[in-house]
Write an enzyme that holds these catalytic residues in place. Structure first.
Site, mmCIF file in Angstrom:
data_model
loop_
_atom_site.group_PDB
_atom_site.id
_atom_site.type_symbol
_atom_site.label_atom_id
_atom_site.label_comp_id
_atom_site.label_asym_id
_atom_site.label_seq_id
_atom_site.Cartn_x
_atom_site.Cartn_y
_atom_site.Cartn_z
ATOM 1 N N CYS A 24 24.097 -12.529 -3.342
ATOM 2 C CA CYS A 24 24.821 -13.200 -2.261
ATOM 3 C C CYS A 24 25.495 -12.214 -1.315
ATOM 4 O O CYS A 24 26.730 -12.166 -1.227
ATOM 5 C CB CYS A 24 25.851 -14.138 -2.877
ATOM 6 S SG CYS A 24 25.042 -15.294 -3.973
ATOM 7 N N GLU A 72 17.049 22.718 -8.426
ATOM 8 C CA GLU A 72 17.445 21.431 -9.026
ATOM 9 C C GLU A 72 16.819 20.248 -8.286
ATOM 10 O O GLU A 72 17.535 19.384 -7.777
ATOM 11 C CB GLU A 72 18.974 21.293 -8.966
ATOM 12 C CG GLU A 72 19.743 22.433 -9.589
ATOM 13 C CD GLU A 72 21.249 22.371 -9.277
ATOM 14 O OE1 GLU A 72 21.671 21.615 -8.373
ATOM 15 O OE2 GLU A 72 22.003 23.088 -9.947
#
Ligand code: LLP
Length: 421
Positions: A344, A273
């Site tokens: 921010c 995988e």
């Protein structure tokens, strides 16, 4: 090896200049290279030659349907962890017979979806999940092909947040309880537990932890066979690391040789995988410099991409190489700068004290190795849009996900009756 190189003084994806793409689609944007995706898939496939195997691309790394389809055309299957990813894999044309469904918290609805689709295998991670799957399958009158994920208690020696194979991690059942759980599985209706799965972590740069995990898997398989269980399938997980900076990643051929050596003689069908290995270095995030700001101790390069577009540096302190799209002259001086986004938060930082050639507002930068766990982990934090994804093939390009504008995202908000008007 990837296909992002300077051509005629501009960083290009295959034969398409990233500066051209920036003009067409605006910044920031993700750009993926088809040739790189294909090359990574083929190299890994060749590394596993001689084993009866399926490469199930980990869709969580890059869920773009065009990316999945590029790989599916080469014969890739898919490793999915949600109904949404299952939908994407099927939409991309991955045959259900090559889809495995992993994850510790599948809902009954997701189990039903997977059973209806007729996928290859569900990887079960706990006894309660096994019981739930049995109920869902029995109610439908079908049998679920199951692998039970064992937790081998091996330290993958990677970042703590992406380590999954230690006993204290939430994943899999303790390896020494395998006998009990397979015995339980045999008695449950609707369950055919013919596989064993393992996945110990991500961005592994050493094969040793794999060796230990796979040796444990082999021992468990032999023990279960001795108990009369017909173990025919092994799912070896993903996790092979890639070079982000100067780290040495194990060559896929060495991984393949190790797999053959440790589990080859079991005669099982093997699924793997990989996510990052295929997609990581097949993508970049292109961003434009907004401002250069002189702090008292630092020089900040403020770019238009932010942590909401690529969260890896903020979340894992991950290193991503950053290069100018316009090729710097040979021998250009490199000066230390902090590359930061507009969000921010101080964590909205792509690089600290990174030595870059002089860049000025308006210049384009490419943040490399962003093809895995980039766009898929994006959010709309700070009211920002989701940036486009572009796939290049030779001299062609296509926008494979357009920008999702802030207005469209806002349109999901609904005012309650008492605030209307
Ligand atoms: N299989 C399972 C069961 C997994 O949990 C994962 C990744 C993979 C396969 C694919 O692993 P890969 O080959 O891509 O290393 N967001 C993090 C990575 C999280 C990985 C989670 N599981 C990052 O940006 O580093």
């Amino acid at each position: 090896m990837d296909h992002f190189t300077y051509k005629n003084g501009l960083l290009s994806a295959e034969d398409v200049s990233l500066a051209d793409l920036a003009d067409r689609v605006g910044t920031p944007f993700y750009c993926y290279s088809r040739a790189t995706l294909e090359r990574h898939f083929r190299v890994f496939d060749e590394a596993l030659a001689g084993l009866d195997h399926t490469i199930c691309f980990a869709v969580k790394a890059n869920g773009n349907v065009a990316v999945i389809k590029t790989l599916a055309r080469l014969g890739a299957g898919a490793d999915v962890v949600s109904g949404g990813e299952l939908m994407r894999a099927l939409a991309a044309g991955v045959p259900a017979s090559k889809i495995v469904f992993s994850g510790v918290g599948k809902t009954r609805a997701e189990m039903a979806h997977a059973l209806d689709a007729g996928i290859y295998q569900l990887n079960v991670e706990s006894e309660p999940e096994l019981v739930a799957l049995s109920e869902v399958a029995a109610a439908k009158g079908v049998t679920a092909d199951v692998a039970i994920r064992i937790n081998p208690d091996v330290d993958a020696k990677t970042h703590a947040k992406i380590t999954t194979g230690r006993a204290e991690n939430k994943f899999g059942i303790d390896w020494d309880r395998a006998r009990d759980i397979y015995a339980r599985a045999r008695d449950l209706p609707g369950i055919d537990a013919r596989g064993i799965a393992v996945h110990i972590g991500s961005q592994l740069t050493d094969l040793e932890p794999y060796r230990r995990a796979y040796a444990r898997l082999r021992d468990v398989a032999l023990d279960l066979r001795a108990q009369g269980h017909d173990i025919q399938r092994l799912d070896l997980g993903g996790g092979l690391g890639i070079p982000y900076n100067e780290e040495q990643a194990p060559p896929p051929a060495d991984y393949g040789a190790m797999v053959r050596e440790i589990v080859g003689s079991l005669g099982c069908h093997v699924t793997v995988e990989p996510g990052r290995l295929i997609a990581g270095n097949a993508g970049v995030l292109v961003t434009r410099v907004l401002y250069a700001k002189e702090g008292s101790t630092r020089r900040f390069i403020i770019v238009d991409a932010a942590m909401n577009d690529l969260i890896r540096p903020a979340l894992y302190d991950a290193y991503h190489a950053i290069v100018p799209v316009e090729e710097p002259p040979a021998g250009a001086p490199h000066l230390p700068v902090d590359v930061v986004g507009p969000v921010c938060e101080t964590g909205d930082t792509f690089a600290v004290q990174r030595h870059l050639p002089a860049v000025k507002p308006g210049d384009l930068l490419a943040i490399r190795s962003a093809g895995a766990y980039g766009a898929v982990m994006a959010s709309t934090y700070n009211g920002r849009p989701l940036v486009p994804e572009v796939l290049v093939s030779g001299g062609d390009h296509a926008v494979v996900r357009r920008r999702v504008e802030a207005e469209e995202i806002m349109a999901y908000d609904v005012l309650p009756p008492w605030l209307e008007g």
